[in-house]
Design an enzyme around this catalytic site. Structure first.
Site, mmCIF file in Angstrom:
data_model
loop_
_atom_site.group_PDB
_atom_site.id
_atom_site.type_symbol
_atom_site.label_atom_id
_atom_site.label_comp_id
_atom_site.label_asym_id
_atom_site.label_seq_id
_atom_site.Cartn_x
_atom_site.Cartn_y
_atom_site.Cartn_z
ATOM 1 N N ASP A 1 0.985 -1.184 -0.134
ATOM 2 C CA ASP A 1 0.013 -0.121 -0.053
ATOM 3 C C ASP A 1 0.904 1.269 -0.129
ATOM 4 O OD1 ASP A 1 -2.485 1.531 0.277
ATOM 5 O OD2 ASP A 1 -2.380 1.306 2.353
ATOM 6 N N GLY B 1 -10.875 4.623 4.623
ATOM 7 C CA GLY B 1 -11.909 3.680 4.682
ATOM 8 C C GLY B 1 -12.567 3.854 6.403
#
Ligand code: 13P
Length: 388
Positions: A82, A211
């Site tokens: 990521d 998120g």
């Protein structure tokens, strides 16, 4: 085969209208908690590792733990890099077991973002690894990521998204439509119309960064409009942190006492997300649809024409140095036959992350230079086979 092709996994999610969690792990408690949640809810899962968290753990050690967790899982797992900030990090992450890479050049102007993303995509394609690019900018205004993602939100536009995907060939696109990394101050306002337009234009799995902190209805509408992978970290870290504080308050003073229940707290929050995002109970269907992620062993056994064995050792050392740096090479074993009368005296055993590396390795300029200059002239007597 629980380590599976990430593209297959996200294609299944996109086609079936749910999202898979990509949970950033910063310790063994995270790996344990995330995997326990996935097993308990029978969900496909992405174990994610972020470059912005590299100060918190030893990358190689955590990767080994993730690989082991994936190998023994009964649910489909992908391991994802990521926010790789450079080509070098992307290459290194693939070497250590990531089978998906996100390249983060979203802070750069469009042209530069395209150039940097394309370089990673071309390298990763030779390794069979799918790539996520990001367009628009998702800042971090609070939470542990805040210093690493400073600045204001810049929204993804449909036209730029089309250009970006066409020119880079990325497999997944992270979009900026109103979220931030970490906790938001106040209620997040998400631009669903923009997301719908991007989804209509691209028809490919879209990724949501930041998120944490959205409501049930917000996740539902995001997923309805193409969000297929949700990156999630802050809420897991908060759940673990709250558990540690509770342990401290109840007098569990030493290290193991303080950490008691942290993995369970992470698992509880991850399982809540998996149920909410619709990936619970999907593990078996995903396993049926996905190619397993299976490395290749490239085996060479050979004799040399060198009169002096010391020259063989020099050639082998040089090969280990050069070849181990080629993208997609995970490990190199070199050896000399134990038996003096073996038909072939030496071996190379090179582990590739994916069958695509058979070709990209053979054609890589560093391999060609080493093979043509140091190896082939003295090792005409050889057998070379790729095994899976
Ligand atoms: P949160 O920390 O807001 O959950 O975001 C995580 C993230 O987007 C990592 O890429």
């Amino acid at each position: 085969m629980p380590l599976v092709n990430l593209k297959d996994m996200l294609t299944h999610a996109y086609q079936n209208g749910y999202a898979v969690g990509a949970f950033d792990a910063v310790s063994l408690d995270f790996v344990t908690g995330i995997m326990d949640a996935a097993e308990e809810t029978r969900s496909p899962v992405i174990l994610s590792v972020a470059e912005s968290h590299f100060d918190y753990f030893d990358f190689e050690l955590l990767m080994s733990a993730m690989e082991t967790a994936a190998k023994r899982a009964t649910v489909p797992v992908a391991i994802h890099m990521d926010h790789a900030m450079s080509l070098d990090t992307a290459v290194r992450s693939i070497r250590h077991g990531c089978n998906g890479v996100m390249v983060d050049a979203s802070h750069l102007p469009l042209d530069k973002n395209i150039t940097e993303t394309l370089a990673v995509r071309e390298m990763a394609q030779g390794c069979g690894v799918p790539v996520e690019g990001e367009l628009g900018y998702v800042p971090g205004v609070e939470g542990e990521d805040a210093e690493r993602h400073p600045g204001e939100i810049s929204y993804t536009t449909v036209d730029e998204a089309k250009t970006f995907v066409e020119r880079t060939g990325v497999d997944f696109l992270a979009v900026s439509i109103g979220t931030v990394h970490g906790r938001m101050r106040g209620e997040p306002v998400l631009d669903y119309d923009r997301l719908k337009d991007i989804n209509d234009a691209l028809r490919m799995p879209l990724v949501l960064h930041g998120g944490t902190g959205l409501g049930d209805e917000q996740y539902k509408r995001l997923i309805e409009n193409g969000i297929t992978k949700i990156n999630y970290y802050t809420a897991l870290a908060e759940a673990a942190g709250a558990q540690v504080r509770e342990n401290s308050a109840t007098g569990k003073g030493n290290y193991t006492g303080q950490m008691t229940g942290a993995a369970e707290a992470i698992a509880k929050e991850a399982a809540r997300c998996m149920a909410l995002w619709g990936c619970h109970g999907r593990a078996d269907a995903v396993l049926q649809q996905c190619q397993p992620w299976t490395p290749v062993k490239h085996l060479i056994i050979y004799n040399t024409t060198n009169a002096d064995p010391a020259n063989d050792q020099t050639m082998i050392k040089e090969g280990e140095r050069v070849l181990s740096q080629i993208p997609g090479v995970m490990r190199i074993f070199t050896g000399k036959a134990v038996q003096d009368d073996a038909g072939y005296r030496y071996t190379w055993l090179v582990k590739f992350c994916h069958p695509a590396v058979i070709d990209s390795y053979r054609e890589h300029p560093d391999h060609v230079a080493f093979a043509d200059t140091h190896f082939r002239p003295i090792a005409g007597d050889r057998i070379s086979i790729d095994y899976q």
